[in-house]
Design a protein around this motif. Structure first.
Motif, PDB file in Angstrom:
ATOM      1  N   UNK A 402       0.849  -1.193   0.000  1.00 46.37           N
ATOM      2  CA  UNK A 402       0.000   0.000   0.000  1.00 46.37           C
ATOM      3  C   UNK A 402       0.887   1.246   0.000  1.00 46.37           C
ATOM      4  N   UNK A 403       0.547   2.209  -0.858  1.00 42.56           N
ATOM      5  CA  UNK A 403       1.322   3.442  -0.903  1.00 42.56           C
ATOM      6  C   UNK A 403       0.855   4.405   0.181  1.00 42.56           C
ATOM      7  N   UNK A 404       1.731   4.664   1.133  1.00 39.28           N
ATOM      8  CA  UNK A 404       1.495   5.705   2.124  1.00 39.28           C
ATOM      9  C   UNK A 404       2.596   6.742   1.976  1.00 39.28           C
ATOM     10  N   UNK A 405       2.684   7.667   2.917  1.00 38.64           N
ATOM     11  CA  UNK A 405       3.724   8.689   2.861  1.00 38.64           C
ATOM     12  C   UNK A 405       4.398   8.822   4.208  1.00 38.64           C
ATOM     13  N   UNK A 406       5.697   9.134   4.209  1.00 36.54           N
ATOM     14  CA  UNK A 406       6.387   9.355   5.473  1.00 36.54           C
ATOM     15  C   UNK A 406       5.905  10.657   6.095  1.00 36.54           C
ATOM     16  N   UNK A 407       5.986  10.740   7.419  1.00 33.93           N
ATOM     17  CA  UNK A 407       5.413  11.880   8.124  1.00 33.93           C
ATOM     18  C   UNK A 407       6.172  13.182   7.871  1.00 33.93           C
ATOM     19  N   UNK A 408       7.483  13.104   7.748  1.00 35.27           N
ATOM     20  CA  UNK A 408       8.283  14.327   7.731  1.00 35.27           C
ATOM     21  C   UNK A 408       8.161  15.113   6.435  1.00 35.27           C
ATOM     22  N   UNK A 409       8.154  14.415   5.273  1.00 26.21           N
ATOM     23  CA  UNK A 409       8.114  15.127   3.995  1.00 26.21           C
ATOM     24  C   UNK A 409       6.994  14.652   3.070  1.00 26.21           C
ATOM     25  N   UNK A 410       6.382  13.529   3.383  1.00 30.85           N
ATOM     26  CA  UNK A 410       5.319  13.016   2.527  1.00 30.85           C
ATOM     27  C   UNK A 410       5.822  12.175   1.376  1.00 30.85           C
ATOM     28  N   UNK A 411       7.118  11.835   1.371  1.00 30.51           N
ATOM     29  CA  UNK A 411       7.651  10.978   0.302  1.00 30.51           C
ATOM     30  C   UNK A 411       6.915   9.645   0.314  1.00 30.51           C
ATOM     31  N   UNK A 412       6.482   9.151  -0.859  1.00 35.06           N
ATOM     32  CA  UNK A 412       5.754   7.880  -0.888  1.00 35.06           C
ATOM     33  C   UNK A 412       6.627   6.709  -0.421  1.00 35.06           C
ATOM     34  N   UNK A 413       6.070   5.882   0.428  1.00 34.33           N
ATOM     35  CA  UNK A 413       6.705   4.630   0.829  1.00 34.33           C
ATOM     36  C   UNK A 413       5.663   3.519   0.673  1.00 34.33           C
ATOM     37  N   UNK A 414       6.120   2.350   0.342  1.00 34.46           N
ATOM     38  CA  UNK A 414       5.208   1.232   0.118  1.00 34.46           C
ATOM     39  C   UNK A 414       5.276   0.279   1.305  1.00 34.46           C
ATOM     40  N   UNK A 415       4.112  -0.019   1.855  1.00 34.11           N
ATOM     41  CA  UNK A 415       4.036  -0.798   3.090  1.00 34.11           C
ATOM     42  C   UNK A 415       3.363  -2.130   2.794  1.00 34.11           C
ATOM     43  N   UNK A 416       4.103  -3.213   2.969  1.00 30.70           N
ATOM     44  CA  UNK A 416       3.573  -4.561   2.799  1.00 30.70           C
ATOM     45  C   UNK A 416       2.945  -4.987   4.126  1.00 30.70           C
ATOM     46  N   UNK A 417       1.630  -4.953   4.177  1.00 30.65           N
ATOM     47  CA  UNK A 417       0.921  -5.271   5.417  1.00 30.65           C
ATOM     48  C   UNK A 417       0.653  -6.763   5.582  1.00 30.65           C
ATOM     49  N   UNK A 418       0.890  -7.549   4.543  1.00 31.16           N
ATOM     50  CA  UNK A 418       0.417  -8.930   4.571  1.00 31.16           C
ATOM     51  C   UNK A 418       1.514  -9.979   4.383  1.00 31.16           C
ATOM     52  N   UNK A 419       2.238  -9.948   3.283  1.00 34.61           N
ATOM     53  CA  UNK A 419       3.171 -11.034   2.975  1.00 34.61           C
ATOM     54  C   UNK A 419       4.431 -10.997   3.835  1.00 34.61           C
ATOM     55  N   UNK A 420       5.124  -9.877   3.819  1.00 36.76           N
ATOM     56  CA  UNK A 420       6.386  -9.781   4.558  1.00 36.76           C
ATOM     57  C   UNK A 420       6.202 -10.026   6.054  1.00 36.76           C
ATOM     58  N   UNK A 421       5.226  -9.364   6.707  1.00 32.59           N
ATOM     59  CA  UNK A 421       5.077  -9.611   8.150  1.00 32.59           C
ATOM     60  C   UNK A 421       4.649 -11.043   8.483  1.00 32.59           C
ATOM     61  N   UNK A 422       3.943 -11.703   7.556  1.00 29.55           N
ATOM     62  CA  UNK A 422       3.600 -13.107   7.784  1.00 29.55           C
ATOM     63  C   UNK A 422       4.848 -13.985   7.720  1.00 29.55           C
TER      64      UNK A 422
END
Length: 822
Positions: A402-422
């Motif tokens: 999922x594409x979210x943004x970092x808090x400090x500048x809003x640069x897009x970061x991609x967060x794997x909520x499902x596969x990697x943490x499993x």
């Protein structure tokens, strides 16, 4: 002009180490920190203790040099050929977004015991040519490597830092990629191609077109009176929580300009240092009668010695400096102001170095820390010195998700909520629980997640109240079901396609449905009734096999109960108190042909939604109906279970948005428990979205089932529930660290950027806050504002029903400037 090759202190690079002309050995590690704005006070304290422990294993005559490099960069948007319309507009929205790119190295330098101490007047920079004095002693090298290995192990095992030792090519560089030595000399960014630049050191430090300014923390008078591993960050703190950042964060990622932060700790002979301090104390003692300053210095020296001996402190020398640069001379004063303000936040005084700037810059060259001018250091203990270390890095990206943004500048970061943490064991299921107050951005966040999952090939089924997903469903050409009197929703949970059999899961879902239809919310069923319903379902499908012309639906099932199963009950001499068949038939009669709800369970079309990847059931019209709403919801879930069982290898998600009336029914409790427990085995995700915190606090079903079986929690702005937060924290099982992060959501959003923040808790261990910033096209596709939805529908109609073209036209005509809210 001097050719840098003649005075370069690096003699050679070998064995993944840098050897200087003076015989110094330097080992370099690339460091990955914890993300900024994610650590608690205990985390900072733990990282501080680990670093102190690691430094204490290093031998005497070792220089610890930590170099944090912050370079202003711009985000480059992805442009994959298979990206959908919204994904492309989302990426384009962030094209050129400025942010600070952070790289960090730890350099450990072992000086030969006989090496002469460097000073501002005795530096390799002052010579016209340097000749190597000695070769590396192998025994010295092996002994140092053993201590370095212990240092690396201590830091890496802690989990606060990740160290990777650099190889020869990474140190010295290649023809196509600059090494860290070259990068430092010419201020190259990590991905910049090698380029030679002139270096001017006479009146200022100028590298190529960049004008550099050096600010030092080397005089005790300029240092803060108190230091620690962390400080409160007022922007994100509340009356109920203190938000922590690192003590040196103001001159780290929070300093918004190109800069280097050099941190030096010089580990000498502790006994010799204390002996020298004792001599100094005696000398001051003899002079104390002539000057009050001498008496104060004597007492300070005495306190230092007492603490060193009683607390077993390691005395060291330290120095810290910030080198900032810009290619625009008009920005030199603003940069001075920024650095001065940043150091003032640490309660320190920024001293701009001029006379000795060149020597200090030269000592920062990787492998040359032993040439640092010791007259620019101060005496302290290792515990205090490590407080000045930068311990935070940029928000990390998983590369997919999922594409979210970092808090400090809003640069897009991609967060794997499902596969990697499993895979890593961070979570044991993929279920989601999403909660936040009205207007907090729940629907926007869920729309964004569903669109991303859909683009990845996931089958998405959503139960909605309020039309929050109509725009997205239209855009992806999904199935959108809404209930009207003229065209009520029809199902057929009894239908089984060709080649399929009645398995345990299908049977369980039918039992749950029939029991929910039969029993009231507060009415329990006994064991004999459960067995009888189970037997009826089994015998019904055997009856269908014997009579292939019969169409499976509720009508034929009801006929079977009346004509066949009644006789089975009589033959088995089942007593009415154990199973009341007449009562069952009477209660189920409204769903039989001619009954009030005879359409509901007897559909003959749209029987198989198996291959439709995006389905939304909008149930606002029946949300208050005591019969239809819970029944329709159960049937939808049964349909999802069918997808779950049959679509092997494909991801599925069932999102329940505000369907609390049905969920709170005790008749559905077992089904919800079954769904949340079982779905992980089928590569599935169960997601529940709500804003009703009172229901969350009062419903044992939700607390015991949904929350406990949702390893991933997405929580939005909860500040309006501040007075209930203790109960909310208990219900959600949030730690103090999670509470602090959650209460900081939307506390200090960047001016000029419209977004909502979201707190993500995975397994109670990975806790982060991200921006959910959307492009204008994404916002218009997901909006729940009626006026905006009507505008999108109007423009879609103008484009012959093509929503993509309609949104594009609307943006051109109405939204050429950024929208006012998200």
């Amino acid at each position: 002009m001097v050719n840098i090759e003649n005075i370069l202190p690096v003699y050679k690079v070998e064995n993944d180490s840098i050897v200087s002309v003076q015989g110094d050995i330097t080992v370099v590690f690339k460091v990955t920190h914890k993300d900024i704005f994610t650590a608690s006070a205990d985390d900072y304290e733990g990282a501080h203790h680990v670093l102190v422990k690691g430094l204490k294993v290093l031998p005497k005559n070792t220089v610890f040099h930590k170099q944090d490099i912050f370079i202003k960069s711009k985000h480059q948007a992805r442009s994959d050929a298979d990206m959908g319309y919204l994904a492309k507009t989302g990426e384009a929205h962030f094209e050129g977004r400025p942010y600070l790119e952070h790289t960090c190295y730890i350099m450990l330098t072992k000086k030969p015991d006989e090496r002469k101490t460097a000073s501002s007047g005795y530096s390799g920079l002052m010579r016209k040519r340097v000749v190597p004095k000695q070769t590396t002693d192998e025994k010295l090298f092996l002994d140092f490597m053993e201590k370095v290995g212990a240092f690396e192990q201590i830091l890496s095992d802690s989990g606060y830092l990740h160290l990777k030792r650099l190889t020869d090519d990474e140190l010295a560089g290649t023809k196509s990629k600059a090494g860290i030595i070259e990068s430092y000399c010419f201020l190259l960014s990590p991905n910049e191609k090698p380029m030679l630049k002139d270096v001017h050191l006479k009146d200022e430090i100028r590298i190529g077109d960049n004008h550099c300014q050096l600010f030092t923390l080397s005089d005790v008078e300029d240092l803060p009176s108190l230091c620690g591993s962390r400080v409160n960050y007022d922007k994100y703190s509340t009356d109920k929580s203190n938000f922590s950042i690192g003590f040196a964060s103001p001159i780290g990622l929070l300093l918004d300009c190109n800069h280097l932060y050099n941190q030096y700790i010089f580990i000498g002979d502790a006994q010799a240092t204390l002996k020298g301090m004792e001599k100094k104390r005696l000398r001051l003692q003899s002079l104390s009668a002539y000057s009050r300053e001498n008496a104060i210095a004597r007492d300070a020296t005495s306190d230092f010695l007492n603490e060193a001996i009683s607390e077993q402190r390691l005395p060291v020398k330290a120095h810290f400096n910030v080198m900032a640069w810009t290619d625009d001379v008009t920005q030199l004063q603003p940069i001075r102001n920024k650095v001065g303000s940043a150091m003032a936040q640490m309660d320190a005084v920024a001293r701009q170095e001029t006379d000795g700037a060149a020597q200090i810059w030269w000592a920062g060259l990787p492998g040359n820390a032993a040439d640092f001018p010791m007259n620019d250091t101060f005496d302290t203990f290792v515990e205090q010195a490590t407080c000045f270390m930068n311990m935070e890095g940029n928000c990390s990206s998983d590369g997919k998700g999922i594409r979210f943004g970092e808090r400090s500048h809003g640069r897009p970061v991609y967060v794997d909520l499902f596969d990697k943490p499993m895979k890593t064991g961070l979570i044991t299921n993929r279920n989601l629980f999403i909660c936040g107050g009205s207007g907090g951005g729940k629907s926007m966040t869920m729309n964004h997640m569903l669109r991303t999952l859909y683009d990845e090939g996931t089958h998405c089924v959503t139960i909605d109240i309020g039309g929050s997903y109509k725009g997205l469903c239209t855009l992806v050409n999904g199935y959108y079901f809404t209930y009207t009197e003229e065209s009520p929703i029809k199902f057929n949970p009894f239908y089984i396609g060709k080649g399929e059999v009645l398995d345990i899961e299908k049977k369980e879902s039918l039992k749950t449905l029939l029991l929910a239809l039969w029993k009231r919310e507060d009415e329990r069923y006994n064991r004999s009734e459960y067995v009888a319903i189970s037997g009826a379902i089994t015998l019904y499908y055997e009856h269908l096999k014997k009579n292939p012309l019969l169409f499976p639906c509720f009508n034929t099932f009801y006929d079977f109960l009346m004509l066949e199963y009644m006789q089975v009950m009589e033959n088995g001499k089942v007593k009415e108190k154990d199973f009341d068949m007449s009562n069952l038939l009477y209660v189920l009669n409204p769903y039989y042909k001619g009954g009030e709800f005879d359409y509901l369970l007897n559909a003959t079309e749209n029987l198989d939604l198996l291959n439709e990847r995006f389905i939304v059931f909008e149930l606002d019209a029946i949300k208050g109906h005591e019969v239809l709403f819970p029944v329709v919801t159960i049937i939808i879930m049964e349909m999802f279970i069918s997808k779950m069982r049959k679509l092997k290898g494909k991801r599925k998600i069932l999102a329940i948005d505000e369907a609390w009336i049905a969920i709170a029914k005790s008749g559905m409790a077992n089904f919800i428990k079954y769904l949340f427990k079982t779905i992980r085995k089928f590569n599935g995700i169960a997601a529940l979205i709500t804003q009703e915190v009172d229901d969350l606090l009062s419903s044992p079903i939700i607390k015991e089932t949904v929350i406990n079986m949702s390893d991933t929690k997405l929580l939005l702005d909860m500040r309006k529930f501040m007075n209930k937060f203790d109960r909310l924290q208990d219900a959600l099982g949030l730690s103090e660290k999670a509470k602090t992060l959650l209460l900081s959501v939307n506390k200090a959003n960047e001016k000029g950027r419209m977004y909502r923040e979201v707190f993500i808790d995975q397994g109670g261990q990975e806790l982060k806050v991200y921006r959910n910033e959307l492009s204008v096209a994404e916002y218009l596709a997901y909006t729940t504002e009626e006026s905006e939805k009507m505008l999108v529908e109007e423009y879609t109609a103008r484009c012959n029903g093509d929503m993509e073209k309609g949104i594009a036209l609307l943006i051109r005509e109405k939204y050429s400037k950024p929208i006012s809210k998200h």
